[in-house]
Design a protein around this motif. Structure first.
Motif, PDB file in Angstrom:
ATOM      1  N   ARG A   1       0.827  -1.208   0.000  1.00  0.00           N
ATOM      2  CA  ARG A   1       0.000   0.000   0.000  1.00  0.00           C
ATOM      3  C   ARG A   1       0.862   1.260   0.000  1.00  0.00           C
TER       4      ARG A   1
ATOM      5  N   VAL B   1       0.572   6.761   3.508  1.00  0.00           N
ATOM      6  CA  VAL B   1       1.077   6.048   2.336  1.00  0.00           C
ATOM      7  C   VAL B   1       1.761   6.970   1.331  1.00  0.00           C
TER       8      VAL B   1
ATOM      9  N   PRO C   1      -5.267  -4.033  -2.993  1.00  0.00           N
ATOM     10  CA  PRO C   1      -4.905  -3.392  -1.720  1.00  0.00           C
ATOM     11  C   PRO C   1      -6.046  -3.370  -0.715  1.00  0.00           C
TER      12      PRO C   1
ATOM     13  N   VAL D   1      -5.681   2.931   2.252  1.00  0.00           N
ATOM     14  CA  VAL D   1      -5.375   2.862   0.817  1.00  0.00           C
ATOM     15  C   VAL D   1      -5.383   4.274   0.236  1.00  0.00           C
TER      16      VAL D   1
END
Length: 345
Positions: free
Chosen positions: A54, A72, A100, A329
């Motif tokens: 991710r 992320v 993901p 995500v």
């Protein structure tokens, strides 16, 4: 004073812990990227690491505040380029085999992809896909996209510059059947006659004003104040009457942007009063629950739209995250899935 980014970060869990402030405690990828693609990288790590996966996906994006808060985003440009190089060397099937985030919506989206075309493209790397998108003629691009999942599309666009995206967009068109809307060299517009009181006279004169400027060929769509069926019906009838007067009902739809359940109720109570049906959609099941919709509900509504005009959707990049359903995500993945949702319906 509480900064907006600090406020958003409070209490949001990430794969690397809870962020105390924007950009803090985000693990740096460092040597976790690979010139051999994700397949090589995960093999070297001894197995598939969802958190690292991710993070690589998110790090390859252009900077986004929401991605940083989720944990992320790339720490710097060097990390972003390393993540992109890893993804360019990755095969398309690797992304499809390792979503993901998984839910019923993803299953629906992937079921709408042409399986034979998907298999044909499975061994391609993202570098090959990017090159094809930037070089193939438009008819070949339309064949190619039949085998691309939403997640694959979400990955390849982050590997393209703004100039490359513009180049692709200038060569790929999807006009509405029987219409020039969406075709090369054509620009259309929606009329949005809103009224603070949903008063038909106010709405009607705004439509006339737009017609005076020669715009409004896509949709006459009102954002209502009230979602009560009786009020929505009154606005629907107002818009329909204008279009009937100008003999435009066969070429121009009207819509009152209430919840799709309300529009369905109005149509049941007054058959023929509605045309195009609207609904906001999200990129995962839990986010769609905040809109009081589900895959099954939307399938039922779509199945009932058998006339000339069907469904109309609006999305917003980051809406999943801002509603508390980011699931660790990046935002581009879920934005792409919204379009996949619409395509599958």
């Amino acid at each position: 004073m509480l900064h907006r980014r600090r406020f958003l970060a409070l209490g949001i869990a990430t794969p690397f812990g809870s962020l105390a402030a924007f950009g803090s405690e985000s693990a740096v990828l460092g040597d976790q990227t690979s010139s051999g693609g994700l397949e090589t990288l995960m093999s070297q790590r001894g197995g598939w690491d969802l958190a690292v996966y991710r993070r690589i996906l998110g790090a390859a994006n252009e900077p986004k505040e929401g991605d940083a808060i989720v944990g992320v985003a790339a720490a710097d440009e060097a990390e972003r380029q390393m993540a992109r190089q890893t993804l360019l060397a990755t095969r398309l099937e690797t992304i499809d085999l390792h979503p993901p985030f998984s839910d019923a919506l993803l299953t629906m989206i992937n079921s709408a992809v042409d399986p034979s075309k998907q298999r044909e493209l499975s061994a391609w790397t993202f570098a090959q896909l990017k090159a094809a998108l930037l070089s193939l003629p438009e008819p070949d691009l339309h064949q190619l996209r039949r085998g691309l999942t939403s997640d694959v599309i979400a990955v390849v666009v982050r590997l393209m510059t703004n100039e490359e995206l513009i180049q692709l967009g200038s060569r790929l068109f999807n006009p509405l059947p029987g219409s020039k809307i969406g075709s090369r060299g054509y620009m259309g517009a929606r009329i949005q006659p809103n009224s603070p009181t949903d008063h038909p006279d106010d709405i009607r004169w705004q439509v006339f004003d737009a017609f005076a400027y020669g715009v409004g060929d896509i949709l006459v769509g009102t954002n209502p104040v009230s979602s009560e069926p009786a009020s929505v019906l009154a606005v629907q009838n107002c818009l329909r009457d204008v279009l009937q007067t100008f003999e435009l009902t066969d070429v121009l739809p009207h819509c009152v942007l209430s919840h799709i359940d309300v529009q369905s109720t109005v149509e049941q109570q007054a058959p023929g009063s509605t045309a195009l049906w609207f609904q906001s959609i999200a990129g995962n099941d839990s986010a769609n629950q905040t809109f009081d919709i589900s895959v099954e509900k939307m399938r039922q509504h779509a199945a009932g739209r058998t006339g000339r005009f069907g469904l109309y959707f609006e999305t917003g990049q980051g809406a999943d995250f801002t509603n508390g359903h980011g699931h660790g995500v990046d935002m581009v993945i879920f934005e792409s899935r919204k379009y996949g949702f619409a395509r599958a319906l």
